[in-house]
Design a protein around this motif. Structure first.
Motif: not given
Length: 297
Positions: A219, A216, A1-3, A5-10
């Protein structure tokens, strides 16, 4: 997963929901020959969300624009009027300077500020966290809705949208630019520092609970988040006597930014060794020069 997208998930499931709905104009005033409109958006759960929208009069060619993210400073009574009235930590309101540059602006009142003071910051943040959401995610979703508004407005050039903010507004500005590729340039003042380093120095508690994003730190570091703006343009102004940007924490963020922008993009840094948590005349000049070059030029 792109960074990103990982932030959006968090940020929580609600981050991907529309941040704002229908909008109405509820007032208008003159500002240096331009219009300063008072807008009211339909927020989540029926909450009314005020905003200030500065733009040229009818018949003017489309202009670039910024999402102007207002600050915190524990001044909960202050919200979107910061654009036209300023605040003590600034050199003055930005609205007249933006008019001179030919740049429009939209300032959306954040949750727990201005007419949205109740529920307060602690209550909103705790309720969101217990639901698996974040207040930060709601704030960012509303700012993204602001980008939607600007991109669709006939007075605005959709390819000339930027972000601008001081303190809390700075952090919102670079997170927003990192997560929304429509943002061409970001000017962030007095809030860009590595959070893990702030924790080590015991300085992290100066930030409000609004900014809490569980998970966060494993990540991404702050500089890596802001580095997602590359290869677009980013300006950062800091004072090294500022509790929120001590040298050790800023240096880590700066190194991450330099790595990200080494691959392309425009990174502009203005660092003042003896300045605290305030905008100086030199910072204002640096921000305006950056906006003129990257958006108005």
């Amino acid at each position: 997963m792109e960074l990103a997208d990982r932030l959006r998930h968090l940020l929580g499931p609600g981050f991907s929901r529309p941040g704002l709905g229908a909008v109405a104009r509820v007032g208008q005033a003159d500002c240096c020959g331009w219009r300063l409109e008072k807008l009211r958006f339909e927020g989540r759960d029926g909450e009314q969300v005020s905003a200030s929208f500065l733009h040229p009069p009818d018949g003017h060619p489309p202009v670039p624009a910024v999402i102007y993210a207002h600050a915190h400073g524990n001044r909960y009574h202050m919200g979107c009027e910061e654009l036209s009235e300023g605040r003590p930590a600034l050199q003055g309101p930005y609205a007249p300077d933006l008019v001179r540059l030919g740049i429009a602006a939209l300032c959306i009142e954040m949750p727990c500020f201005g007419a949205r003071q109740q529920p307060g910051e602690s209550a909103r943040a705790k309720a969101a966290l217990w639901r698996g959401e974040t207040l930060w995610g709601q704030m960012l979703a509303e700012q993204i809705a602001g980008v939607d508004f600007l991109a669709a407005h006939p007075a605005i050039r959709p390819d000339g949208i930027g972000t601008l903010g001081f303190s809390m507004g700075s952090t919102l500005a670079f997170w927003l630019a990192a997560l929304d590729s429509r943002v061409r340039a970001c000017a962030a003042q007095c809030s860009l520092a590595d959070l893990e380093t702030l924790i080590g120095k015991g300085a992290h508690d100066g930030h409000g609970i609004y900014m809490t994003v569980p998970g966060v730190l494993p990540v991404a570091r702050t500089g890596q988040i802001a580095g997602l703006i590359a290869p677009r343009a980013l300006h950062v102004s800091v004072g090294l006597q500022d509790w929120s940007t001590p040298k050790a924490a800023f240096d880590v963020a700066r190194q991450d930014l330099e790595v990200a922008f080494a691959k392309g993009g425009q990174l502009s840094l203005h660092v003042e060794p003896d300045t605290g948590h305030e905008e100086t005349p030199a910072m204002r000049r640096a921000v305006l020069a950056f906006l003129s070059s990257e958006l108005a030029g």
